[in-house]
Design an enzyme around this catalytic site. Structure first.
Site, short mmCIF file in Angstrom:
data_model
loop_
_atom_site.label_atom_id
_atom_site.label_comp_id
_atom_site.label_asym_id
_atom_site.label_seq_id
_atom_site.Cartn_x
_atom_site.Cartn_y
_atom_site.Cartn_z
N TYR A 109 6.46 -35.13 -9.92
CA TYR A 109 6.27 -34.13 -8.41
C TYR A 109 5.04 -34.82 -6.99
CZ TYR A 109 4.32 -30.03 -5.12
OH TYR A 109 3.95 -29.72 -4.66
N GLU A 191 8.00 -30.80 -0.33
CA GLU A 191 7.93 -30.39 -1.56
C GLU A 191 8.95 -31.38 -2.49
OE1 GLU A 191 5.96 -27.86 -4.50
OE2 GLU A 191 8.17 -26.94 -4.47
#
Length: 382
Positions: A109, A191
């Site tokens: 991530y 993101e």
């Protein structure tokens, strides 16, 4: 301002971040062209909506052949996705993203947000990707402040690579590119989840999410052009065009307020007295008569609204302007629901006189609590 996954990926590509080849289709004809152009015999097909949880909602499918890709596209184009992020009305997918599957050895991530306490961008990283970062334990999360120029210092990149278990510089280059992009386009969220490593050691951004700061759109014309009105209700689009802050909710008491703080307090006090607000509508401190009238029309366009509460505390806002806007909207539209008005502050008396002369049927309130009680009571008695 939210964007679609494909728009976020197009931006990341411009900054040198590796993205598996993809195409975006709004029709089966466009899907066929993408299949031919990319030479696909299997694909991942994803609906494009401004909400997460697409996989669980059935909006992400794996197709094992060309015919199956087209069959999946046929089902997903026009699909309405409903989950806790979209609300009961759901969001319609007018496009799908088509991309070749990637073999995954490891998921990560990477994200950049605003650290409001420090007043700086903040890189958030985790060696465990593919799930909501909020669900990850703190020991698996690294936070690194980024300079306002978008620079990540070499020692920070070393720390990041060690934390993520990366060898070589590829992961660090991706993080640095994300930081530069985030600052350059005035984002408030960027993101990649998941960022993946394939068995041959390559790193790819499989999914991306991007939100732009609304307040910066005046200097981000290219980003502003990414706005997709199909992902909002007609009321929300009309509000955006009139520079009104509006969010549709699930209650039955329409609210018109000046100032975001007062709007939140108004919704809270409606709940306190047993009611449910139908919307958040902030007309702002410098609203014109026309803008107020538009706000009234937007509230009344919601068929669930059974009463309207106007709660104005005039500082910069002129109560007379609010009153004129209400009267203007009332003359154009038939207001058949109870209208509860609380005016305090600048030109309060003048505003009340305008409302009195209009002969509109309304309920005058003398304070927030009184206004909320009367709004809730008007529905229960009706």
């Amino acid at each position: 301002m939210h964007t679609h996954e494909y728009q976020a990926k197009q931006l990341l590509e411009k900054y040198g971040i590796p993205i598996p080849p993809f195409g975006v289709a709004a029709t089966l004809g466009e899907a066929e062209h993408i299949i031919e152009r990319l030479g696909l015999n299997r694909a991942i097909v994803k609906i494009q909506v401004h909400a997460g949880g697409r996989g669980k909602a059935g909006g992400v499918k794996y197709a094992k052949s060309r015919d199956e890709i087209l069959e999946v596209c046929k089902k997903l184009i026009g699909m309405t996705m409903v989950n806790n992020q979209t609300g009961p009305r759901g969001m319609s997918a007018h496009q799908v993203l088509i991309t070749e599957p990637v073999d995954i050895a490891r998921e990560y991530y990477l994200g950049v947000v605003i650290d409001r306490e420090r007043g700086l961008p903040l890189l958030i990283a985790s060696p465990k990707g593919g799930i909501a970062i909020e669900e990850e334990s703190s020991e698996n999360i690294l936070q690194l402040p980024i300079e306002i120029s978008g620079t990540i210092r070499p020692y920070q990149l070393t720390r990041l690579s060690n934390f993520m278990g990366w060898k070589g510089r590829e992961g660090g280059k991706i993080a640095q590119a994300m930081a530069r992009a985030f600052v350059k386009i005035d984002a408030d969220l960027l993101e990649i989840n998941p960022l993946v490593k394939t068995p041959d050691g390559k790193i790819w951004a499989l999914d991306a999410k991007l939100s732009i700061d609304d307040n910066a759109l005046f200097r981000q014309e290219q980003m502003a052009s990414l706005f997709d009105p199909t992902q909002m209700s007609k009321s929300e689009v009309a509000a955006k065009q009139s520079d009104l802050a509006y969010v549709s909710l699930e209650g039955d008491i329409g609210c018109m307020v000046n100032g975001a703080g007062l709007a939140m307090a108004t919704m809270d006090i409606i709940h306190h007295y047993g009611g449910k607000p139908a919307n958040f509508l902030d007309v702002g401190g410098g609203a014109s008569t026309e803008k107020v009238a538009t706000g009234c029309k937007i509230i009344l366009s919601d068929p669930e609204v059974q009463a309207i509460l106007v709660n104005i505390f005039g500082g910069i806002m002129n109560c007379a302007t609010i009153a004129k806007g209400i009267v203007s909207a009332a003359h154009e539209l038939e207001i058949r629901v109870p209208l509860i008005v609380r005016l305090e502050g600048t030109n309060m008396q003048q505003g009340r006189q305008i409302l009195d002369r209009s002969h509109l049927k309304m309920i005058i309130a003398t304070g927030m609590a009184d206004a909320a009680k009367k709004a809730v009571a008007s529905i229960k008695s009706g």
